[in-house]
Each structure stands twice: as C-alpha cells, then as structure tokens.
Design a protein around this motif. Structure first.
Motif, PDB file in Angstrom:
ATOM      1  N   GLY A 414       0.903  -1.275  -0.031  1.00 22.28           N
ATOM      2  CA  GLY A 414       0.089  -0.015  -0.054  1.00 22.28           C
ATOM      3  C   GLY A 414       0.891   1.331  -0.044  1.00 22.28           C
ATOM      4  N   ALA A 415       0.186   2.395  -0.317  1.00 20.37           N
ATOM      5  CA  ALA A 415       1.139   3.601  -0.168  1.00 20.37           C
ATOM      6  C   ALA A 415       0.192   4.841   0.140  1.00 20.37           C
ATOM      7  CB  ALA A 415       1.517   4.061  -1.642  1.00 20.37           C
ATOM      8  N   ARG A 429       1.519   3.248   9.402  1.00 19.78           N
ATOM      9  CA  ARG A 429       1.408   2.344  10.579  1.00 19.78           C
ATOM     10  C   ARG A 429       0.104   1.455  10.714  1.00 19.78           C
ATOM     11  NH1 ARG A 429       5.571   5.752  13.173  1.00 19.78           N
ATOM     12  NH2 ARG A 429       7.609   4.791  12.615  1.00 19.78           N
ATOM     13  N   GLN A 430      -0.901   2.175  10.256  1.00 21.18           N
ATOM     14  CA  GLN A 430      -2.284   1.401  10.455  1.00 21.18           C
ATOM     15  C   GLN A 430      -2.658   0.611   9.498  1.00 21.18           C
ATOM     16  OE1 GLN A 430      -5.109   4.011  13.099  1.00 21.18           O
ATOM     17  NE2 GLN A 430      -3.522   5.629  12.408  1.00 21.18           N
ATOM     18  N   LEU A 431      -1.988   0.483   8.319  1.00 20.30           N
ATOM     19  CA  LEU A 431      -2.149  -0.142   7.196  1.00 20.30           C
ATOM     20  C   LEU A 431      -1.798  -1.549   7.461  1.00 20.30           C
ATOM     21  CD1 LEU A 431      -1.676   2.165   4.029  1.00 20.30           C
ATOM     22  CD2 LEU A 431      -3.516   1.906   5.360  1.00 20.30           C
ATOM     23  N   GLU A 432      -2.926  -2.663   7.179  1.00 21.55           N
ATOM     24  CA  GLU A 432      -2.278  -4.143   7.338  1.00 21.55           C
ATOM     25  C   GLU A 432      -1.882  -4.491   6.219  1.00 21.55           C
ATOM     26  OE1 GLU A 432      -6.074  -4.932  10.608  1.00 21.55           O
ATOM     27  OE2 GLU A 432      -6.209  -5.316   8.548  1.00 21.55           O
ATOM     28  N   THR A 433      -0.718  -4.119   6.003  1.00 17.39           N
ATOM     29  CA  THR A 433       0.106  -4.606   4.520  1.00 17.39           C
ATOM     30  C   THR A 433       1.589  -4.973   4.690  1.00 17.39           C
ATOM     31  OG1 THR A 433       0.641  -2.387   3.482  1.00 17.39           O
ATOM     32  CG2 THR A 433      -1.358  -3.600   2.952  1.00 17.39           C
ATOM     33  N   GLY A 434       2.331  -5.796   4.123  1.00 16.61           N
ATOM     34  CA  GLY A 434       3.669  -6.235   4.208  1.00 16.61           C
ATOM     35  C   GLY A 434       4.411  -5.218   3.766  1.00 16.61           C
ATOM     36  N   THR A 435       4.104  -4.117   3.040  1.00 13.37           N
ATOM     37  CA  THR A 435       5.094  -3.045   2.424  1.00 13.37           C
ATOM     38  C   THR A 435       3.951  -1.819   2.605  1.00 13.37           C
ATOM     39  OG1 THR A 435       6.507  -4.395   1.077  1.00 13.37           O
ATOM     40  CG2 THR A 435       6.258  -2.014   0.589  1.00 13.37           C
ATOM     41  N   VAL A 436       4.696  -0.660   2.955  1.00 14.20           N
ATOM     42  CA  VAL A 436       3.846   0.629   2.777  1.00 14.20           C
ATOM     43  C   VAL A 436       5.121   1.622   2.198  1.00 14.20           C
ATOM     44  CG1 VAL A 436       2.543   2.360   3.630  1.00 14.20           C
ATOM     45  CG2 VAL A 436       2.327   0.022   4.601  1.00 14.20           C
ATOM     46  N   TRP A 437       4.603   2.137   1.216  1.00 15.06           N
ATOM     47  CA  TRP A 437       5.571   3.167   0.682  1.00 15.06           C
ATOM     48  C   TRP A 437       4.771   4.621   1.007  1.00 15.06           C
ATOM     49  CZ3 TRP A 437       4.064  -0.606  -2.771  1.00 15.06           C
ATOM     50  CH2 TRP A 437       5.172  -1.455  -3.194  1.00 15.06           C
ATOM     51  N   ILE A 438       5.815   5.853   1.314  1.00 15.90           N
ATOM     52  CA  ILE A 438       5.253   7.011   1.346  1.00 15.90           C
ATOM     53  C   ILE A 438       5.969   7.593   0.590  1.00 15.90           C
ATOM     54  CG2 ILE A 438       5.451   8.983   3.001  1.00 15.90           C
ATOM     55  CD1 ILE A 438       5.166   7.115   5.262  1.00 15.90           C
ATOM     56  N   ASN A 439       4.842   8.356  -0.569  1.00 17.50           N
ATOM     57  CA  ASN A 439       5.433   9.167  -1.589  1.00 17.50           C
ATOM     58  C   ASN A 439       6.225   8.210  -2.645  1.00 17.50           C
ATOM     59  OD1 ASN A 439       3.859  11.387  -0.691  1.00 17.50           O
ATOM     60  ND2 ASN A 439       5.902  12.140   0.599  1.00 17.50           N
ATOM     61  N   GLU A 440       5.900   7.003  -2.755  1.00 18.86           N
ATOM     62  CA  GLU A 440       6.441   6.457  -3.725  1.00 18.86           C
ATOM     63  C   GLU A 440       5.686   5.044  -4.010  1.00 18.86           C
ATOM     64  OE1 GLU A 440       8.832   5.662  -6.124  1.00 18.86           O
ATOM     65  OE2 GLU A 440      10.143   6.644  -4.626  1.00 18.86           O
ATOM     66  N   PHE A 450       9.768  -8.547   2.080  1.00 28.33           N
ATOM     67  CA  PHE A 450       8.723  -8.264   1.073  1.00 28.33           C
ATOM     68  C   PHE A 450       7.612  -9.519   1.356  1.00 28.33           C
ATOM     69  CE2 PHE A 450       6.278  -8.906  -2.863  1.00 28.33           C
ATOM     70  CZ  PHE A 450       5.720  -7.759  -2.962  1.00 28.33           C
ATOM     71  N   GLY A 451       6.308  -9.266   1.262  1.00 28.78           N
ATOM     72  CA  GLY A 451       5.562 -10.455   1.402  1.00 28.78           C
ATOM     73  C   GLY A 451       4.328  -9.889   2.205  1.00 28.78           C
ATOM     74  N   GLY A 452       3.208 -10.522   2.237  1.00 31.05           N
ATOM     75  CA  GLY A 452       1.741 -10.155   2.682  1.00 31.05           C
ATOM     76  C   GLY A 452       1.158 -10.561   4.061  1.00 31.05           C
ATOM     77  N   TYR A 453       0.343  -9.447   4.624  1.00 34.10           N
ATOM     78  CA  TYR A 453      -0.435  -9.832   5.621  1.00 34.10           C
ATOM     79  C   TYR A 453      -1.903 -10.728   5.051  1.00 34.10           C
ATOM     80  CZ  TYR A 453       1.634  -6.092   8.650  1.00 34.10           C
ATOM     81  OH  TYR A 453       2.192  -5.396   9.490  1.00 34.10           O
ATOM     82  N   LYS A 454      -2.445 -11.330   5.835  1.00 35.06           N
ATOM     83  CA  LYS A 454      -3.902 -11.899   5.522  1.00 35.06           C
ATOM     84  C   LYS A 454      -3.634 -12.818   4.518  1.00 35.06           C
ATOM     85  CE  LYS A 454      -6.000  -7.637   5.651  1.00 35.06           C
ATOM     86  NZ  LYS A 454      -7.063  -6.688   5.571  1.00 35.06           N
ATOM     87  N   GLN A 455      -4.566 -12.725   3.488  1.00 33.50           N
ATOM     88  CA  GLN A 455      -4.433 -13.723   2.400  1.00 33.50           C
ATOM     89  C   GLN A 455      -3.457 -13.481   1.288  1.00 33.50           C
ATOM     90  OE1 GLN A 455      -8.259 -15.278   1.077  1.00 33.50           O
ATOM     91  NE2 GLN A 455      -9.207 -15.154   2.980  1.00 33.50           N
TER      92      GLN A 455
END
Ligand code: NAD
Length: 494
Positions: A414-415, A429-440, A450-455
């Motif tokens: 997510g970003a 910090r509140q996104l339930e994802t394995g990677t978060v970009w800020i302005n990218e 690199f990998g995933g939360y949930k399914q």
C-alpha cells in the motif's frame, strides 16, 4: 529456434513432451520448451536430495556460498542483453521493465551475498551459564530439499528470489517456472553452472499445474515456496499440510494507494498511474485501489485523466512504451470480464475500458488504461484483476481512508501520499500490509522483507527474514563434564 531444456543434476536434457512458446506481443514462436515427465520430476528431486546429503554443500563455508552468489550476480550482468531480449519475447515485458528486472535480479544476488557474509549461523546465549554448568547456542541449519513454484509476471526476478536463499542457506531445490515464461530461468541455469554451483543443488523444470502438483507430492520435499494466486496458494497449503512441510506463500493483492489532502499532486498523479499500470497491471503489489480525499478529488481526477493520455500502450521494444500486452488471451478475457462486470454493477467508467488496437497492437492482447469510480460493494474494489484497471473511491477522513484500505482479504502492499511525513507515517503504521510506501510505489529494497499480511501470503522473501525462511533453528545445550559431575541430576534441576 531456441530450446528450453530441463536442468537436472547439472545437466540439460530434453523430454518426450514439448510445446512452442509464443511472444505475447506478436504471437511469434519464441522457443521449443520441454515439459518434464513425472519421472523427470522425481529424478530432479532425487538429485536435490543427493546434493543435500552427499556433497559438502550444506556445511560449505558461508563465504564460499557468498562467492557463488556474487559470481551469479556478475554473470547475470554479463548476459544482460540476452536476458533482457528473452524476457521481453517470453513475457511481453516492455524494454524498461525487462532491463529493470535483469538489473534487480543481479543486484538481489549481490545484496544477498553481503547479507550472508554477515549472517551468524551460530549465536551463543550470552546470558548467565544455564544451571551454572552449561553453554547454550542457537544454530541455524538448512531445511533440506525445497520445491519452489513461480508465476509468469516477473520470471527472472521470481526465480532469483527463490534460488538465492536456497544457495545462501545451504538447501537444495527443484524450481518449476511458469509454463508461459520459462526462458530466462534456462539462461539462469547456465549461469548457475558457470558460477561453480555444485550439481543437483538447483534443478530447474517448467510445466503447468499438473507438473507442480506432482513436484509437491514428493515426500522428500521438506519446504514448499510458492508465488502465485491466492486461490492456488490455498490448494498448495492444503497439500503441504498433509506432510507438514514448511511453507512460504507469496500471493495476490488488491493494494490501496491513499492520496491525502496535502499530497504533492505533481508526484501523486504520476505515482497513482505508475502504481496500477506498471507491467499492464500484472504486478502482485499493483496499487489498484486508489483512495482519494474527497476535498481534492475533482482536481485529482481531472489531472489523472489528463495525464493518463500520455501513457503509451505499445509494443514492448519501443523505448517510449509505458506498458505492453497482457500475457495471453486468457488473461485478456479475465480483464475484459471484470470491466463488463463493473459496468453492469453501475461503476462509473471514467476512462478506457476497451482493447487497445491498431497497427502492431493487433498482434497481441493490449488493454487501454481504465479508470472506474467505485464503492466497496463493487466487485473490482475487492477482487484482484491483474490488468490495467483502477478502482477509485473517495474518503472524508483519515480514519475512513484506513478503514477502506484495510477492507480487503489481501494485505500485500500500500502507499500514502502526503507532504507531511508524520501524518503519512501515522496512516502507514495502521495499514495491514507487508509493504507501505510513502510518496513512492513499487520500489523494493533487496535488503528488506517483502510479503503479505492476511490472504496475501505467509512468510517473507528477501531481507534476513527471507534467508531464515530456508533455515531450521536448533537449540544446542553443552554441559561441561567437570562442573556437571559436581551436581546430581535432581539437585541440579530442582
Ligand atoms: P497461478 O497461481 O495461476 O500460478 C502460479 C504457478 O503455480 C504457476 O507456475 C502454475 O503453473 C503453478 N500452479 C498452478 N496450479 C497449481 C497447482 N494446483 N499445484 C501446483 N502448482 C500450480 O498464478 P499466475 O497466474 O501464474 O500469477 C499471477 C498471480 O501471482 C497473481 O495472483 C499475483 O498477485 C501473484 N503474484 C504474487 C507475488 C508476490 O510476491 N506476492 C508475485 C508475483 C505474482
């Protein structure tokens, strides 16, 4: 015509069954590809087991293994033109994406080598000597024979992410490439051989679901590493469960891309396009759910529609092409079906929604960039499409943006776009994802997991976590004889 053979126990071999693979952009033949028989697959696993036990591989000094990884990196660079050409012909990747993939594969092996040099395979517990007479160690050891399965969208990079940690950890493997895109892994096999990797450590085959299932059924396999769709990932988890094989799953996504009110629109508009259009939207981490603050939405939407007209859908070899064809007719039909469903469900089509045609484009399956305004009830807010289709939703508050972002079975990436880093970090910090970009978007660092939360998956690739995914951990307790003999068992323990 090029021949893509099986790579088993350090030798290249043909098989009885073969097919001619096609260039997704032109329909022209790319290579004669040999598909393994059940016996070939079993022999590949036998070779991996033999290599694990019979040669000095699993106990080889980590520095020697790091040197092999570095050689592989160098040889990928030396053969970059050939690899780039094959990746384009095989997968429909455009020139820029194919070049980036070859570069990323080479740099991954190099970064992994430097991680390996630093990685401590044996760590002493520095706390007080246990019970007064012992030393304790944590020891990392290779899991053993692995079975690895990869998809067609980033063939070389996916192969690198799988083979790299096998070599670093001292495991052995049989890796099955996607039947649609087997070519670059064949070159990689030649590179592995030329880099001094002992025979049988990495065996490379191709094939479809049938060959994949046969490979996973082999009871010698101790670890399964799969990258592909969540639907197939669930099946693989079930089959691995019957032998309690260790498992890593890198699965699908429906990643949220959040545009906050104070985003820098110059970069956020381009970022939003790049996020969902890269490789025709056939990237697992594609930012396919665009969440925009409704205060800036009309301006943002108009800028997006204006800018999208500059994106060139074109033949992969044209250096100005933004993205090329989708992989095949099946994928094209899936994408067009989602577009039809969205129209029927009443989602508002803002742009595209059709096949890109004319001249060279008529030879492949090209889809125009497509924008829909949707609500969370629409199918394309929820389901992965794997095509250049964006689902746009607005929000009124940051809390609503976070809730919408997390309203998904997936959690890969997510970003957040904002000029205020603190505010963006709070959302990230509140996104339930394995990677978060800020302005990218899309950029990955091979030193980070690199990998995933949930399914979206189980486990991580790359980074230290990616290496540990191929290691068992042993607690080693060593009691000193002299000290031990002074304490009777029950006195010592109770
Ligand atoms: P897929 O799941 O259809 O196939 C992936 C691989 O699994 C192929 O090699 C295929 O031959 C094999 N396979 C299919 N059925 C099998 C079975 N029953 N047993 C064993 N093997 C089987 O996926 P795809 O269409 O090739 O790739 C697209 C999917 O991959 C998307 O969902 C995408 O998000 C995901 N993906 C995830 C990541 C990640 O890192 N999370 C990276 C790339 C792609």
């Amino acid at each position: 015509m090029k021949e893509i053979k099986l790579y088993i126990n350090g030798d290249f071999r043909t098989s009885e069954q073969s097919f001619i693979s096609e260039n997704p952009a032109t329909g022209e033949p790319v290579a004669k590809v040999y598909v393994p028989s059940a016996l070939d697959i079993d022999q590949a696993v036998d070779a991996a087991e033999e290599a694990f036990y019979s040669i000095d591989w699993k106990s080889m000094d980590k520095i020697k293994r790091a040197e092999i990884l570095e050689k592989i990196s160098e040889k990928i660079k030396e053969r970059r033109n050939e690899l780039t050409e094959l990746e384009i012909a095989d997968s429909g990747s455009c020139l820029r994406k194919a070049k980036a993939d070859v570069h990323n594969a080479a740099s991954y092996f190099k970064v992994l080598a430097s991680q390996l040099r630093k990685f401590e395979f044996e760590i002493k517990d520095e706390g007080a000597s246990r019970a007064g007479f012992s030393h304790n160690y944590k020891v990392y050891e290779p899991i053993g024979v692995c079975a690895q399965i990869i998809p067609w969208n980033f063939p070389l990079v996916m192969a690198a992410w799988k083979i790299g940690p096998v070599i670093a950890a001292g495991c052995t493997t049989v890796i099955k490439t996607a039947q649609e895109t087997p070519a670059s892994a064949f070159i990689l096999a030649e590179i592995l051989k030329d880099s001094g990797l002992p025979k049988g450590v990495v065996n490379i085959i191709t094939g479809g679901p049938k060959e994949g299932e046969h490979l996973l059924k082999n009871s010698k396999v101790r670890k399964v590493a799969f990258t592909g769709s969540t639907m197939v990932g669930k099946k693989i988890m079930q089959s691995a469960g019957s032998n309690l094989q260790k498992i890593s799953l890198e699965l699908g996504g429906k990643s949220p891309n959040i545009i906050l009110e104070d985003a820098d629109l110059n970069i956020a508009v381009d970022g939003a396009l790049y996020a969902f259009l890269y490789h025709s939207g056939q990237a697992c981490d594609s930012g396919t759910r665009l969440l925009v603050d409704d205060k800036i939405y009309p301006t943002f939407r108009d800028a997006l529609i204006q800018r999208i007209k500059d994106v060139k859908v074109g033949p992969p070899l044209d250096p100005n092409t933004g993205y090329g064809p989708v992989i095949n007719k099946k994928q094209f039909d899936t994408i067009m079906n989602y577009i039809e469903i969205s129209k029927k469900e009443g989602a508002k089509l803002l742009y595209g929604g059709d096949r890109a045609v004319g001249g060279e484009l008529d030879r492949g399956y090209y889809v125009n960039p497509t924008l829909f305004e949707v609500t969370p009830d629409h199918t394309i807010f929820n389901e992965e499409i794997f095509g250049p289709v964006l689902a746009i939703t607005t929000f009124k508050t940051e809390a609503e943006a976070i809730r919408l972002a997390n309203q998904s079975i997936y959690g890969l990436a997510g970003a957040v776009w904002s000029r205020d880093h603190q505010k963006a970090l709070k959302v990230a910090r509140q996104l339930e994802t394995g990677t978060v970009w800020i302005n990218e978007y899309h950029l990955l660092n091979p030193g980070m997991p690199f990998g995933g939360y949930k399914q979206s998956g189980i486990g991580r690739e790359m980074g230290e976590e990616g290496l540990k995914a191929y290691l068992e951990v042993k607690h080693l307790w060593v009691s000193d004889c002299d000290e031990r003999s002074k304490k009777p068992w029950f006195d010592a323990i109770f």
